[in-house]
Motif scaffolding. Structure first.
Motif, mmCIF file in Angstrom:
data_model
loop_
_atom_site.group_PDB
_atom_site.id
_atom_site.type_symbol
_atom_site.label_atom_id
_atom_site.label_comp_id
_atom_site.label_asym_id
_atom_site.label_seq_id
_atom_site.Cartn_x
_atom_site.Cartn_y
_atom_site.Cartn_z
ATOM 1 N N GLU A 1 0.490 -1.273 -0.369
ATOM 2 C CA GLU A 1 -0.315 -0.414 0.116
ATOM 3 C C GLU A 1 0.986 1.401 0.173
ATOM 4 O O GLU A 1 0.650 2.092 -0.827
ATOM 5 C CB GLU A 1 -1.068 -0.673 0.813
ATOM 6 C CG GLU A 1 -1.600 1.237 1.129
ATOM 7 C CD GLU A 1 -3.377 1.076 1.869
ATOM 8 O OE1 GLU A 1 -4.104 1.424 2.441
ATOM 9 O OE2 GLU A 1 -3.412 0.001 2.893
ATOM 10 N N ALA B 1 1.879 2.065 -3.508
ATOM 11 C CA ALA B 1 1.267 2.334 -4.344
ATOM 12 C C ALA B 1 0.786 3.734 -4.309
ATOM 13 O O ALA B 1 0.761 4.359 -5.370
ATOM 14 C CB ALA B 1 -0.280 1.433 -3.771
ATOM 15 N N THR C 1 -0.242 2.893 -12.550
ATOM 16 C CA THR C 1 -0.268 3.105 -11.801
ATOM 17 C C THR C 1 -1.760 2.552 -11.625
ATOM 18 O O THR C 1 -2.160 2.323 -10.017
ATOM 19 C CB THR C 1 -0.448 4.860 -11.931
ATOM 20 O OG1 THR C 1 0.610 5.270 -12.181
ATOM 21 C CG2 THR C 1 -0.996 5.176 -10.093
ATOM 22 N N SER D 1 -1.650 -0.715 -10.077
ATOM 23 C CA SER D 1 -0.768 -1.086 -8.429
ATOM 24 C C SER D 1 -2.102 -0.725 -7.428
ATOM 25 O O SER D 1 -1.891 -1.318 -6.743
ATOM 26 C CB SER D 1 -0.073 -0.043 -8.626
ATOM 27 O OG SER D 1 1.523 -0.233 -9.702
ATOM 28 N N VAL D 2 -2.785 0.320 -7.955
ATOM 29 C CA VAL D 2 -3.550 0.366 -6.485
ATOM 30 C C VAL D 2 -4.688 -0.484 -6.817
ATOM 31 O O VAL D 2 -5.158 -0.640 -5.822
ATOM 32 C CB VAL D 2 -3.953 1.762 -7.727
ATOM 33 C CG1 VAL D 2 -4.956 2.366 -6.518
ATOM 34 C CG2 VAL D 2 -3.096 3.155 -7.235
ATOM 35 N N ALA E 1 -3.399 -3.654 -4.990
ATOM 36 C CA ALA E 1 -3.792 -2.534 -2.990
ATOM 37 C C ALA E 1 -5.069 -3.089 -2.947
ATOM 38 O O ALA E 1 -5.018 -3.149 -1.458
ATOM 39 C CB ALA E 1 -2.193 -1.157 -3.546
ATOM 40 N N VAL F 1 7.487 -1.611 -7.046
ATOM 41 C CA VAL F 1 6.163 -0.566 -7.692
ATOM 42 C C VAL F 1 5.995 0.754 -8.506
ATOM 43 O O VAL F 1 6.041 1.267 -9.124
ATOM 44 C CB VAL F 1 5.032 -0.483 -6.319
ATOM 45 C CG1 VAL F 1 3.573 0.238 -7.315
ATOM 46 C CG2 VAL F 1 3.930 -2.229 -6.229
#
Length: 331
Positions: A14, A17, A60, A63-64, A67, A235
């Motif tokens: 997290e 991210a 992005t 990655s988010v 998470a 990340v």
């Protein structure tokens, strides 16, 4: 061995991210600045910047989203969180971003160094492409892996090799550029020295940041096998590459100012001479005396007759500034 906890697994992902989102915001600002300031750049550079931003946007999101899966979708049921398909997609996108940026700087080395040293750029570019192909393979395996533990057992050696290779490529590129710039710094002229000092500082910063980050990922991947600290750092590794690319392009504006000041000083010291003009945008209707491409400079005077007669550079200072134009990458 460090015990596996929520903090060093999902917490690390997290945090990574969030840092990735922050760096993507910086990248977006740099892209906006680039398209406003350098409208006369070649279509190839504009496409490179645009594709980089699109890939970073997708990177992005993945990655988010990964998470989110770990912290929300599998909340209270972390034991079932074993597959990481979006992380695999992010790995593929990161590999594509990295190879584009590394090849950009490899081409700069190719244009800057004389034979046979220029082939360092070609070798690094080939190594970057091979590394990207292997990275895509690793990403696809991660996307379909049943567990991260099984993935590490099967492909851990390849992940370590790719991380080490990426750091090595960055270091070689940085050393090559440092060598070139240091040879140009020996001119002893103020304008050249100021320009080269700025390029030296930039080269060291960008080369160190990406290579040290890759080494950190490698160390944590090896030292903390059951934690996701390496994933949290990896990340945002691609974001460092893309930001270094845009920083190199946007830095040209400051370099133009340095060269303009140096050239104006030279003209003043020699007495009345032809007018030198510069423009931040360097649009098609301007009469640019100075054009700087790819974080380096190309000094061009507008006296065509003198250029034909081989007397374009009226002083040794101007000649040394011209030599740095080997990095000019206008297509």
């Amino acid at each position: 061995m460090v015990a596996t906890t929520i903090a060093n697994t999902l917490g690390a992902m997290e945090i990574g991210a969030m840092l990735a989102m922050f760096l993507f915001g910086i990248l977006t600002l740099q892209v906006d600045t680039y398209f406003q300031m350098f409208t006369d750049d070649s279509i190839y550079l504009k496409v490179l910047v645009g594709v980089t931003w699109v890939l970073e946007c997708a990177h992005t999101i993945c990655s988010v989203a990964e998470a989110y899966r770990g912290t929300i979708t599998f909340y209270g049921n972390v034991a079932q969180y074993q597959r990481y398909p979006l992380m695999g997609v992010a790995t593929i996108l990161g590999g594509l971003i990295t190879v584009m940026v590394q090849c950009f700087f490899c081409l700069r080395v190719w244009k800057a160094l004389p034979n046979p040293l220029r082939y360092i750029g070609a070798v690094c570019g080939l190594a970057a492409i091979i590394r990207a192909a292997a990275g895509i393979f690793v990403g696809t395996r991660l996307a379909v892996a049943k567990t991260l533990t099984l993935y590490r057992i099967q492909f851990g050696w390849l992940v370590r090799t790719l991380l080490a290779a990426g750091a090595a490529i960055d270091v070689v590129i940085a050393i090559s550029m440092l060598y070139f710039l240091l040879t140009k710094r020996k001119s002893g002229f103020a304008a050249t020295t100021r320009l080269v000092d700025r390029l030296l500082a930039y080269t060291v910063r960008t080369g160190l940041i990406t290579s040290l980050t890759a080494i950190t990922v490698l160390v944590t991947f090896e030292a903390l096998p059951n934690a996701y600290v390496w994933a949290g750092i990896y990340v945002f590794l691609a974001k460092l590459y893309s930001n270094s690319l845009l920083s190199a392009l946007n830095e040209r504006r400051r370099l133009r100012i340095i060269v303009s000041e140096g050239s104006s000083h030279e003209m003043d010291s020699r007495g009345p001479a032809r007018k030198i003009t510069t423009g931040a945008r360097g649009g098609p209707h301007s009469n640019p005396a100075i054009a700087i491409e790819m974080n380096t400079t190309s000094v061009t005077h507008d006296d065509i007759d003198q250029e034909k007669n081989g007397a374009l550079y009226g002083s040794r200072s101007d000649e040394h500034l011209k030599q740095i134009s080997h990095l000019n990458m206008r297509h």
